[in-house]
Design an enzyme around this catalytic site. Structure first.
Site, mmCIF file in Angstrom:
data_model
loop_
_atom_site.group_PDB
_atom_site.id
_atom_site.type_symbol
_atom_site.label_atom_id
_atom_site.label_comp_id
_atom_site.label_asym_id
_atom_site.label_seq_id
_atom_site.Cartn_x
_atom_site.Cartn_y
_atom_site.Cartn_z
ATOM 1 N N LEU A 38 0.874 -1.245 0.110
ATOM 2 C CA LEU A 38 0.158 0.000 0.100
ATOM 3 C C LEU A 38 0.960 1.068 -0.148
ATOM 4 O O LEU A 38 1.967 1.118 0.909
ATOM 5 C CB LEU A 38 -0.967 0.101 1.163
ATOM 6 N N ASP A 39 0.765 2.199 -1.013
ATOM 7 C CA ASP A 39 1.474 3.250 -0.997
ATOM 8 C C ASP A 39 1.907 4.072 -0.025
ATOM 9 O O ASP A 39 1.094 3.977 1.100
ATOM 10 C CB ASP A 39 0.824 4.391 -1.927
ATOM 11 N N LEU A 40 3.012 4.472 0.368
ATOM 12 C CA LEU A 40 3.537 5.243 1.307
ATOM 13 C C LEU A 40 2.710 6.473 1.896
ATOM 14 O O LEU A 40 2.234 6.717 2.999
ATOM 15 C CB LEU A 40 5.216 5.960 1.223
ATOM 16 N N ARG A 172 -3.674 6.301 -8.581
ATOM 17 C CA ARG A 172 -3.176 7.234 -8.942
ATOM 18 C C ARG A 172 -3.120 7.608 -10.621
ATOM 19 O O ARG A 172 -3.469 8.526 -10.973
ATOM 20 C CB ARG A 172 -1.631 7.364 -8.422
#
Length: 295
Positions: A38-40, A172
């Site tokens: 999971l993205d930062l 995104r």
């Protein structure tokens, strides 16, 4: 060794690997992993697999997911989220109706090009490492499915959307493509994952609390391994077959199991198995045994 799945609510700004490290420390157990980065810059549901549950991580990655995203229109960043630098701006105004019509175009099967700032590996190297070094490479298009996409609220230049999608979907990229479709720019200002399969945000343990709530409490919150496999049919056997099943022995059964099924002995989940046919009838063959006998 304990086994199961922990539903963690990762806070924004820490890595998925950090969450794994916290669980490993809290449980004093080495065999711990996550089920897809999971993205930062994103927060939300991050299932952590513990013990024998690490063997179902691939099945968890295949689950559909739901996200909430705050979009800002009129700007594009190099990372497609709020952590990047602005590399494009537009003064175009869009209306709520414009956006609702555009969202319809992204429902169903779509094609995406993974962003450079992602954990995807190409040639053994993570794309974000190449991006940080100023290198951009061609990425293969991939098909993903947007099961549902809806507008939660709109106050230009901001909009909140909710997206339910298949594995491999980059929100995104979806937002960036949405901006391009509307002939403007757009980036993800905030992102939260609210669901992975049956793992929900409202049931998750906050990542800040992992070391605070205690080992026993964490163990008590472990979900059973079979929760990751609920898309497989189930097949039950009598308790007398327990030792044979966990030791991988074939057992004569009455029914044909055409594809993999969750095998239970009594109420105990053992693993995944299917039937093999011979002249004497059907026999159960275990493909994967997940049962963890606690001695």
């Amino acid at each position: 060794m304990h086994s199961g799945i922990l539903n963690i609510n990762k806070k924004k700004g820490i890595s998925s690997a950090r969450c794994v490290s916290l669980v490993r420390k809290a449980l004093n157990q080495k065999k711990v992993g996550h089920t897809g980065t999971l993205d930062l810059e994103a927060s939300g549901v991050l299932p952590i697999v513990v013990g024998k549950a690490t063997r179902v991580s691939d099945y968890m990655m295949g689950k559909d997911k739901t996200y909430r995203s705050l979009i800002e229109f009129g700007k594009k960043t190099d990372t497609l989220d709020g952590a990047g630098k602005v590399i494009g701006q537009s003064s175009k105004t869009i209306t709520r109706m414009d956006l609702e019509k555009a969202l319809e175009k992204f429902r169903g099967e779509i094609t995406q090009i993974p962003p450079m700032y992602s954990a995807l590996k190409v040639g053994g190297k993570k794309l974000y490492d190449l991006a940080r070094a100023g290198v951009e490479i061609d990425r293969k298009k991939r098909k993903v499915t947007i099961y549902d996409i809806k507008l939660i609220d709109f106050d230009f230049p901001y909009a909140n959307i909710e997206v339910t999608c298949s594995k491999g979907t980059y929100i995104r990229t979806l937002v960036d493509d949405l901006g391009e479709y509307l002939e403007t720019y757009a980036y993800v200002k905030e992102l939260s994952r609210t669901r992975v399969g049956d793992f929900l945000l409202e049931d998750a343990i906050k990542s800040d609390d992992i070391l605070e709530i205690g080992k026993d409490s964490l163990i008590g919150r472990l979900e059973s391994i079979d929760k990751a496999l609920d898309n497989f049919p189930s097949y039950g056997l009598e308790k007398k077959y327990f030792d044979q099943v966990i030791n991988g022995m074939t057992i004569k059964i009455e029914d044909e199991i055409n594809s993999l099924a969750r095998i239970y002995v009594g109420e105990e989940f053992i693993g995944l198995g299917k039937s093999i046919k011979s002249k004497d009838g059907y026999f159960l063959k275990m493909e994967k045994v997940f049962y963890d006998r606690q001695d």
